[in-house]
Motif scaffolding. Structure first.
Motif, PDB file in Angstrom:
ATOM      1  N   GLY A 421       0.786  -1.227   0.000  1.00  0.00           N
ATOM      2  CA  GLY A 421       0.000   0.000   0.000  1.00  0.00           C
ATOM      3  C   GLY A 421       0.819   1.278   0.000  1.00  0.00           C
ATOM      4  O   GLY A 421       0.258   2.365  -0.153  1.00  0.00           O
ATOM      5  N   TYR A 422       2.138   1.174   0.139  1.00  0.00           N
ATOM      6  CA  TYR A 422       2.993   2.355   0.167  1.00  0.00           C
ATOM      7  C   TYR A 422       3.562   2.629  -1.228  1.00  0.00           C
ATOM      8  O   TYR A 422       4.111   1.723  -1.863  1.00  0.00           O
ATOM      9  CB  TYR A 422       4.154   2.159   1.143  1.00  0.00           C
ATOM     10  N   PRO A 423       3.472   3.862  -1.710  1.00  0.00           N
ATOM     11  CA  PRO A 423       4.027   4.182  -3.032  1.00  0.00           C
ATOM     12  C   PRO A 423       5.543   4.009  -3.086  1.00  0.00           C
ATOM     13  O   PRO A 423       6.257   4.430  -2.161  1.00  0.00           O
ATOM     14  CB  PRO A 423       3.645   5.655  -3.227  1.00  0.00           C
ATOM     15  N   LEU A 424       6.019   3.381  -4.160  1.00  0.00           N
ATOM     16  CA  LEU A 424       7.452   3.255  -4.420  1.00  0.00           C
ATOM     17  C   LEU A 424       7.904   4.178  -5.544  1.00  0.00           C
ATOM     18  O   LEU A 424       9.050   4.628  -5.568  1.00  0.00           O
ATOM     19  CB  LEU A 424       7.806   1.816  -4.808  1.00  0.00           C
ATOM     20  N   GLY A 425       7.010   4.457  -6.509  1.00  0.00           N
ATOM     21  CA  GLY A 425       7.362   5.281  -7.653  1.00  0.00           C
ATOM     22  C   GLY A 425       6.377   5.062  -8.784  1.00  0.00           C
ATOM     23  O   GLY A 425       5.288   4.500  -8.587  1.00  0.00           O
ATOM     24  N   PHE A 426       6.758   5.478  -9.987  1.00  0.00           N
ATOM     25  CA  PHE A 426       5.862   5.404 -11.140  1.00  0.00           C
ATOM     26  C   PHE A 426       6.404   4.447 -12.204  1.00  0.00           C
ATOM     27  O   PHE A 426       7.581   4.089 -12.228  1.00  0.00           O
ATOM     28  CB  PHE A 426       5.679   6.782 -11.770  1.00  0.00           C
ATOM     29  N   GLY A 427       5.494   4.026 -13.079  1.00  0.00           N
ATOM     30  CA  GLY A 427       5.838   3.249 -14.263  1.00  0.00           C
ATOM     31  C   GLY A 427       4.938   3.674 -15.402  1.00  0.00           C
ATOM     32  O   GLY A 427       3.931   4.376 -15.211  1.00  0.00           O
ATOM     33  N   LYS A 428       5.299   3.250 -16.610  1.00  0.00           N
ATOM     34  CA  LYS A 428       4.478   3.523 -17.795  1.00  0.00           C
ATOM     35  C   LYS A 428       3.948   2.189 -18.307  1.00  0.00           C
ATOM     36  O   LYS A 428       4.703   1.278 -18.645  1.00  0.00           O
ATOM     37  CB  LYS A 428       5.310   4.202 -18.881  1.00  0.00           C
ATOM     38  N   ASP A 429       2.605   2.059 -18.318  1.00  0.00           N
ATOM     39  CA  ASP A 429       1.949   0.832 -18.779  1.00  0.00           C
ATOM     40  C   ASP A 429       1.995   0.793 -20.304  1.00  0.00           C
ATOM     41  O   ASP A 429       1.447   1.663 -20.972  1.00  0.00           O
ATOM     42  CB  ASP A 429       0.505   0.818 -18.271  1.00  0.00           C
ATOM     43  N   ILE A 434       5.348  -3.103 -17.558  1.00  0.00           N
ATOM     44  CA  ILE A 434       5.417  -1.745 -17.024  1.00  0.00           C
ATOM     45  C   ILE A 434       6.839  -1.241 -17.201  1.00  0.00           C
ATOM     46  O   ILE A 434       7.785  -1.816 -16.645  1.00  0.00           O
ATOM     47  CB  ILE A 434       5.032  -1.720 -15.531  1.00  0.00           C
ATOM     48  N   ASN A 435       7.015  -0.199 -17.988  1.00  0.00           N
ATOM     49  CA  ASN A 435       8.326   0.428 -18.089  1.00  0.00           C
ATOM     50  C   ASN A 435       8.637   1.164 -16.791  1.00  0.00           C
ATOM     51  O   ASN A 435       7.803   1.904 -16.262  1.00  0.00           O
ATOM     52  CB  ASN A 435       8.371   1.400 -19.270  1.00  0.00           C
ATOM     53  N   ASN A 436       9.842   0.978 -16.316  1.00  0.00           N
ATOM     54  CA  ASN A 436      10.222   1.435 -14.984  1.00  0.00           C
ATOM     55  C   ASN A 436      10.699   2.884 -15.016  1.00  0.00           C
ATOM     56  O   ASN A 436      11.635   3.231 -15.736  1.00  0.00           O
ATOM     57  CB  ASN A 436      11.331   0.520 -14.451  1.00  0.00           C
ATOM     58  N   LEU A 437      10.065   3.746 -14.207  1.00  0.00           N
ATOM     59  CA  LEU A 437      10.448   5.158 -14.119  1.00  0.00           C
ATOM     60  C   LEU A 437      11.210   5.473 -12.833  1.00  0.00           C
ATOM     61  O   LEU A 437      11.419   6.644 -12.505  1.00  0.00           O
ATOM     62  CB  LEU A 437       9.205   6.047 -14.205  1.00  0.00           C
ATOM     63  N   TYR A 438      11.636   4.443 -12.097  1.00  0.00           N
ATOM     64  CA  TYR A 438      12.380   4.677 -10.857  1.00  0.00           C
ATOM     65  C   TYR A 438      13.708   5.367 -11.184  1.00  0.00           C
ATOM     66  O   TYR A 438      14.359   5.033 -12.185  1.00  0.00           O
ATOM     67  CB  TYR A 438      12.641   3.348 -10.148  1.00  0.00           C
ATOM     68  N   PRO A 439      14.154   6.338 -10.367  1.00  0.00           N
ATOM     69  CA  PRO A 439      15.397   7.059 -10.678  1.00  0.00           C
ATOM     70  C   PRO A 439      16.592   6.108 -10.730  1.00  0.00           C
ATOM     71  O   PRO A 439      16.828   5.338  -9.806  1.00  0.00           O
ATOM     72  CB  PRO A 439      15.532   8.045  -9.511  1.00  0.00           C
ATOM     73  N   ALA A 440      17.343   6.187 -11.801  1.00  0.00           N
ATOM     74  CA  ALA A 440      18.484   5.287 -11.984  1.00  0.00           C
ATOM     75  C   ALA A 440      19.506   5.434 -10.862  1.00  0.00           C
ATOM     76  O   ALA A 440      20.111   4.449 -10.421  1.00  0.00           O
ATOM     77  CB  ALA A 440      19.141   5.557 -13.340  1.00  0.00           C
ATOM     78  N   GLU A 441      19.691   6.667 -10.381  1.00  0.00           N
ATOM     79  CA  GLU A 441      20.702   6.894  -9.352  1.00  0.00           C
ATOM     80  C   GLU A 441      20.270   6.367  -7.981  1.00  0.00           C
ATOM     81  O   GLU A 441      21.097   6.262  -7.061  1.00  0.00           O
ATOM     82  CB  GLU A 441      21.048   8.389  -9.252  1.00  0.00           C
ATOM     83  N   TRP A 442      18.994   6.028  -7.816  1.00  0.00           N
ATOM     84  CA  TRP A 442      18.497   5.481  -6.557  1.00  0.00           C
ATOM     85  C   TRP A 442      18.434   3.954  -6.553  1.00  0.00           C
ATOM     86  O   TRP A 442      18.172   3.361  -5.520  1.00  0.00           O
ATOM     87  CB  TRP A 442      17.086   6.004  -6.270  1.00  0.00           C
ATOM     88  N   ARG A 443      18.664   3.326  -7.648  1.00  0.00           N
ATOM     89  CA  ARG A 443      18.350   1.902  -7.786  1.00  0.00           C
ATOM     90  C   ARG A 443      19.210   1.026  -6.870  1.00  0.00           C
ATOM     91  O   ARG A 443      20.342   1.388  -6.527  1.00  0.00           O
ATOM     92  CB  ARG A 443      18.549   1.451  -9.231  1.00  0.00           C
ATOM     93  N   ILE A 444      18.693  -0.146  -6.507  1.00  0.00           N
ATOM     94  CA  ILE A 444      19.482  -1.163  -5.814  1.00  0.00           C
ATOM     95  C   ILE A 444      20.453  -1.764  -6.821  1.00  0.00           C
ATOM     96  O   ILE A 444      20.034  -2.275  -7.856  1.00  0.00           O
ATOM     97  CB  ILE A 444      18.574  -2.260  -5.223  1.00  0.00           C
ATOM     98  N   LYS A 445      21.721  -1.721  -6.530  1.00  0.00           N
ATOM     99  CA  LYS A 445      22.722  -2.161  -7.501  1.00  0.00           C
ATOM    100  C   LYS A 445      23.020  -3.653  -7.399  1.00  0.00           C
ATOM    101  O   LYS A 445      23.563  -4.236  -8.335  1.00  0.00           O
ATOM    102  CB  LYS A 445      24.000  -1.348  -7.333  1.00  0.00           C
TER     103      LYS A 445
END
Length: 459
Positions: A421-429, A434-445
């Motif tokens: 139920g908690y927002p993580l970010g956006f995507g494009k359907d 779903i194309n991922n719009l999460y910031p690249a610099e924040w990603r888990i590496k």
């Protein structure tokens, strides 16, 4: 130190450091129990010790801003502000704020209508600060990347200034072996001089009757008590007492020339890392913060970049759009709370702003692509977007910035990605994924999920 205190410290430095978190009450659901809880941090209402250190990187709720991993002693700022900050709106400056733990605590304790400017002089650390403040989700924050002298030159005045100054890092000895190898007497002296320069700049920005909170994560008296004596003798500061409990085992002044109340946390005595803190008031005013003063106005020859009503089509993205001015900066739309818009305009002319208010989105062709800052804001109207709830492994893939295979009924639309139920970010359907719009610099590496991940909260 006396022998008993010294023995306690040396024993404490040989032990494993405690693990603690602070809940974000703007997001956390109060009836969720902390499964790894090992008691509350006594000087912080929303601070909790954990029985062990889980792999925080792989907890989606950390990335959603539901809680922040913070060393317990540094949460003492919560207790200080509960005692000295009243109900009137104030402007506060956190001068050396990265990675943001104390800024998050401070903003949580400020009254409604207050503004926090959270600053970090080093560019890479300022980006980390901006990320953590956006995850926290409060709209009334400006993150800047400037030196203390820039604030002194600006003429801006603040009701509260927190100076968590760069120090020799003795309080990090048991967590970071590098802190030991880099320590020297010369470094202590160098830090002391730098700390005094920072205070000289900060003091000029403090309103009469305002509070200066001085802190370090080191043990020695040169960077602590001697600097408090410097502030007292140079500026006539009044050193204010903080109400503490005996069982917290906080150490008072270790300097023979300083009898006023200061507060030192030592491993082996208190349950946390090293911290020193003192609270001072300018011009020996009342023991409450001065009322907010009207700031100077922005320059008249600067073009107003506010978006006229109707040009930005998606004001329903915000819960209370009438509280905001929407401005356009290059290709970005930013929502700035009206109550401190004038301060923002001054800051924009004077400082390097990393983030402010809520970044709503960026134009891309005819589209406005919603921004990560919007997804994590507590002012976000989540019903404005279709939502896709992810299971744990899908959430980790999303946080790695991988595409999510998911069939939906909302092709070619932007969707809100949530976990529990908690927002993580956006995507494009785009139909079948779903194309991922999460910031690249924040990603888990990391490319794998460790075995036996323990969740902090009950499902």
């Amino acid at each position: 130190m006396d022998n008993e205190t010294w023995q306690a410290l040396t024993q404490g430095l040989s032990e494993d450091p405690p693990v603690s978190i602070r809940l974000n009450t703007m997001k956390h659901v109060s009836d969720q129990k902390i499964t790894l809880c090992d008691g509350r941090v006594p000087w912080c209402e929303n601070g909790y010790y954990l029985k062990e250190r889980p792999n925080f990187t792989f907890d989606p709720l950390l990335h959603a801003g539901v809680y922040y991993v913070q060393e317990a002693a540094s949460m003492f700022i919560d207790h200080v502000m509960r005692q000295y900050v009243g109900n009137n709106a104030v402007t506060m400056l956190d001068l050396c704020a990265a990675p943001g733990g104390k800024s998050i605590v401070a903003r949580s304790m400020l009254p409604e209508g207050s503004l926090l400017i959270s600053n970090e002089p080093i560019g890479t650390r300022a980006q980390i600060l901006a990320e953590n403040m956006q995850k926290f989700g409060n709209k009334d924050v400006i993150v800047t990347n400037n030196y203390p002298k820039d604030f002194r030159k600006s003429g801006m005045m603040f009701d509260i200034i927190l100076t968590d100054v760069p120090c020799s890092g003795e309080g990090m000895f048991r967590k970071d072996e590098t802190a030991i190898s880099e320590w020297s007497l010369q470094k202590v002296e160098k830090c002391k001089r730098l700390q005094q320069e920072i205070i000289e700049d900060a003091w000029e920005c403090l309103k009469p009757g305002g509070l200066l909170i001085y802190s370090t994560c080191t043990f020695n008296t040169k960077e602590n008590e001697e600097n408090i004596l410097f502030i007292k003798d140079t500026f006539g500061a009044e050193i204010l007492p903080v109400n503490i409990e005996r069982e917290w085992n906080i150490i008072r002044s270790l300097h023979p020339d300083l009898d006023e109340p200061v507060y030192r946390f030592l491993p082996g005595k208190t349950r946390g890392e090293g911290l020193f803190m003192a609270v001072m008031q300018k011009n020996c005013g009342d023991d409450t913060v001065a009322d907010i003063q009207k700031p100077k106005k922005a320059k008249k020859n600067v073009k107003d970049n506010s978006v006229k009503q109707g040009i930005f089509p998606d004001i329903e993205w915000l819960k209370s759009p009438e509280l905001f001015d929407i401005i356009k900066k290059e290709n970005s739309f930013i929502a700035i709370p009206k109550m401190w818009r004038n301060i923002y305009d001054i800051a924009e002319q004077t400082f390097k702003i990393i983030s402010a208010g809520i970044k709503l989105g960026e134009t891309k062709g005819k589209d406005i692509v919603p921004a990560q800052s919007l997804a994590l804001s507590t002012s976000f109207n989540t019903s404005a977007f279709p939502q896709i709830e992810l299971e744990y492994e899908q959430a980790i893939r999303y946080l790695r910035k991988e595409s999510i295979m998911h069939r939906t009924n909302t092709p070619n639309s932007y969707v809100l990605i949530t976990y529990k139920g908690y927002p993580l970010g956006f995507g494009k359907d785009v139909g079948n994924r779903i194309n991922n719009l999460y910031p690249a610099e924040w990603r888990i590496k990391s490319s794998h999920i460790p075995d036996g991940i323990k969740e902090i909260f009950e499902t």
